[in-house]
Write a protein that holds these residues in place. Sequence first.
Motif, PDB file in Angstrom:
ATOM      1  N   LEU A 284       0.813  -1.217   0.000  1.00 58.44           N
ATOM      2  CA  LEU A 284       0.000   0.000   0.000  1.00 58.44           C
ATOM      3  C   LEU A 284       0.848   1.270   0.000  1.00 58.44           C
ATOM      4  N   GLY A 285       2.166   1.083  -0.052  1.00 60.60           N
ATOM      5  CA  GLY A 285       3.054   2.240  -0.145  1.00 60.60           C
ATOM      6  C   GLY A 285       3.250   2.987   1.159  1.00 60.60           C
ATOM      7  N   PHE A 286       3.139   2.293   2.303  1.00 56.18           N
ATOM      8  CA  PHE A 286       3.321   2.951   3.592  1.00 56.18           C
ATOM      9  C   PHE A 286       4.748   3.452   3.784  1.00 56.18           C
ATOM     10  N   ALA A 287       5.705   2.822   3.101  1.00 59.46           N
ATOM     11  CA  ALA A 287       7.093   3.256   3.225  1.00 59.46           C
ATOM     12  C   ALA A 287       7.327   4.465   2.332  1.00 59.46           C
ATOM     13  N   THR A 288       7.697   5.586   2.937  1.00 59.94           N
ATOM     14  CA  THR A 288       7.950   6.809   2.161  1.00 59.94           C
ATOM     15  C   THR A 288       9.436   7.134   2.052  1.00 59.94           C
ATOM     16  N   GLY A 289      10.284   6.306   2.659  1.00 61.90           N
ATOM     17  CA  GLY A 289      11.719   6.506   2.591  1.00 61.90           C
ATOM     18  C   GLY A 289      12.445   5.178   2.650  1.00 61.90           C
ATOM     19  N   TYR A 290      13.747   5.227   2.395  1.00 62.74           N
ATOM     20  CA  TYR A 290      14.556   4.005   2.325  1.00 62.74           C
ATOM     21  C   TYR A 290      14.481   3.191   3.610  1.00 62.74           C
ATOM     22  N   TRP A 291      14.742   3.828   4.758  1.00 64.26           N
ATOM     23  CA  TRP A 291      14.799   3.063   5.992  1.00 64.26           C
ATOM     24  C   TRP A 291      13.425   2.581   6.457  1.00 64.26           C
ATOM     25  N   GLU A 292      12.377   3.331   6.135  1.00 64.56           N
ATOM     26  CA  GLU A 292      11.031   2.832   6.431  1.00 64.56           C
ATOM     27  C   GLU A 292      10.769   1.547   5.649  1.00 64.56           C
ATOM     28  N   ALA A 293      11.170   1.538   4.379  1.00 62.20           N
ATOM     29  CA  ALA A 293      10.994   0.339   3.562  1.00 62.20           C
ATOM     30  C   ALA A 293      11.808  -0.825   4.114  1.00 62.20           C
ATOM     31  N   VAL A 294      13.058  -0.563   4.486  1.00 61.28           N
ATOM     32  CA  VAL A 294      13.917  -1.616   5.016  1.00 61.28           C
ATOM     33  C   VAL A 294      13.316  -2.225   6.279  1.00 61.28           C
ATOM     34  N   LEU A 295      12.775  -1.387   7.161  1.00 58.18           N
ATOM     35  CA  LEU A 295      12.181  -1.894   8.398  1.00 58.18           C
ATOM     36  C   LEU A 295      10.927  -2.723   8.121  1.00 58.18           C
ATOM     37  N   LEU A 296      10.143  -2.326   7.129  1.00 61.35           N
ATOM     38  CA  LEU A 296       8.970  -3.128   6.771  1.00 61.35           C
ATOM     39  C   LEU A 296       9.390  -4.473   6.182  1.00 61.35           C
ATOM     40  N   PHE A 297      10.407  -4.459   5.334  1.00 59.79           N
ATOM     41  CA  PHE A 297      10.938  -5.719   4.804  1.00 59.79           C
ATOM     42  C   PHE A 297      11.428  -6.607   5.949  1.00 59.79           C
ATOM     43  N   ALA A 298      12.124  -5.992   6.905  1.00 58.26           N
ATOM     44  CA  ALA A 298      12.637  -6.754   8.040  1.00 58.26           C
ATOM     45  C   ALA A 298      11.489  -7.377   8.843  1.00 58.26           C
ATOM     46  N   ALA A 299      10.394  -6.644   9.012  1.00 62.12           N
ATOM     47  CA  ALA A 299       9.248  -7.178   9.751  1.00 62.12           C
ATOM     48  C   ALA A 299       8.618  -8.358   9.015  1.00 62.12           C
ATOM     49  N   VAL A 300       8.509  -8.248   7.687  1.00 69.65           N
ATOM     50  CA  VAL A 300       7.997  -9.372   6.897  1.00 69.65           C
ATOM     51  C   VAL A 300       8.897 -10.584   7.084  1.00 69.65           C
ATOM     52  N   GLY A 301      10.213 -10.358   7.063  1.00 71.29           N
ATOM     53  CA  GLY A 301      11.153 -11.458   7.250  1.00 71.29           C
ATOM     54  C   GLY A 301      11.057 -12.084   8.623  1.00 71.29           C
ATOM     55  N   PHE A 302      10.973 -11.263   9.668  1.00 72.18           N
ATOM     56  CA  PHE A 302      10.919 -11.771  11.037  1.00 72.18           C
ATOM     57  C   PHE A 302       9.685 -12.636  11.262  1.00 72.18           C
ATOM     58  N   GLU A 361       5.110   1.107  -8.560  1.00 73.38           N
ATOM     59  CA  GLU A 361       3.808   0.463  -8.786  1.00 73.38           C
ATOM     60  C   GLU A 361       3.898  -1.046  -9.012  1.00 73.38           C
ATOM     61  N   PRO A 362       4.787  -1.536  -9.881  1.00 75.98           N
ATOM     62  CA  PRO A 362       4.837  -2.999 -10.062  1.00 75.98           C
ATOM     63  C   PRO A 362       5.211  -3.738  -8.782  1.00 75.98           C
ATOM     64  N   TYR A 363       6.125  -3.161  -8.017  1.00 77.02           N
ATOM     65  CA  TYR A 363       6.530  -3.792  -6.761  1.00 77.02           C
ATOM     66  C   TYR A 363       5.382  -3.817  -5.756  1.00 77.02           C
ATOM     67  N   HIS A 364       4.648  -2.716  -5.661  1.00 73.68           N
ATOM     68  CA  HIS A 364       3.525  -2.674  -4.726  1.00 73.68           C
ATOM     69  C   HIS A 364       2.487  -3.737  -5.059  1.00 73.68           C
TER      70      HIS A 364
END
Length: 389
Positions: A284-302, A361-364
């Motif tokens: 849904l595009g909640f990540a508006t910056g690099y580190w926000e995206a990285v933390l969301l990826f990390a949460a998915v991984g955890f 868009e394709p990634y989202h």
Amino acid sequence: MKTGLFLLSLAYILSQFYRAFLAVMTDVLGTDIGAAPDDLAMASGLWFLSFAAMQIPVGWALDTLGPRRTASSLLLIGGAGGALVFALASTPAHINIAMLLIGIGCSPVLMASFFVFARIYSAAMFATLASFMIGVGSFGNLAGSVPLAMAVDAFGWRETVMVLAAVTGIIAIGLFFVIEDPERIESSEGGSVLTLLKMPALWLIFPLMFVNYAPAGALRGLWIGPYVSDVFGGSAGTASLVMACAMIAGTFVYGPLDRIFGTRKWVAFGGNVIGAMFCIALGLGFATGYWEAVLLFAAVGFFGMSFPLLMAHGRAFVPAHLAGRGVTLMNLFGIGGVGLMQMISGRMHATLSVSAAAPAEPYHAIFLFLGVLVIIGLAIYAFCQDRLD
């Protein structure tokens, strides 16, 4: 057996490395041999699908031949041989062949360990031991991030993979000489994979098994690197490293929770709900910056590392003399789901990129797709029977 398990853990580190290292090599493979992101999605999918396709014959081999010959021969021929093909590749098609072979080579490694756990240790300890093995193996995820990027920069990608081929061959030969096969169980009941497929309890676990690792596996193994680079201009290696660390932590945390809370089903259910929500948040595009995206990826991984817990849940319904077939059947669904989603996500990216108004868009769309799949799997898993022994 301790030495054998140690070498199996090294082999599984390689297996985790091979399933994730393409995300970091996207740029160099594109420059040197013209491999586009959708080409690498296909190659990554072939690794998972060949791995999954081998689970039925590997299960038979574990129950009849034992883990020593099964793991050592396939890792040597497929793993080391496939890495050698990769190092010599000159077209994307060669990468496809290499990844297919490496998937075959890696296919028995974790299941050989699980087979030993199922035959030697108590059922109550299976999830903890399985989580420990996966947690240790997940250091291959770490090696496939910043360390790999540094090695490629310093020595070149071909030279780096050539060394990996040699290391894989040495470990495979070592497995042949040190693994001790557990005593074979003879049962008058007989049985086969078809026996397991007739068990209704397993069919309520299979759907979540099919999709639970797909978000973490696909994002870490393929999409995190291109996404953070294309959308935020950030480091793929750093993002991959952070997500890999989160996946390792998640694996170790999940391990003892079934014994702490007295339930496997609801620990796995709750963790996957949270993981799916983070994946959908990325979509849904909640990540508006690099580190926000990285933390969301990390949460998915955890939260996406419930694989050993689900494996233990399914294993609890399997007779002892079919342990090899049982763990590999579960693994077929788990790894096969990731492979299929890798290939589908690659086609989604290639198709949507043509008309996308923005790079994200394709990634989202891919992230939303993967998150919703987990929700569907959970809706079925909610009706399964809980079991700890």
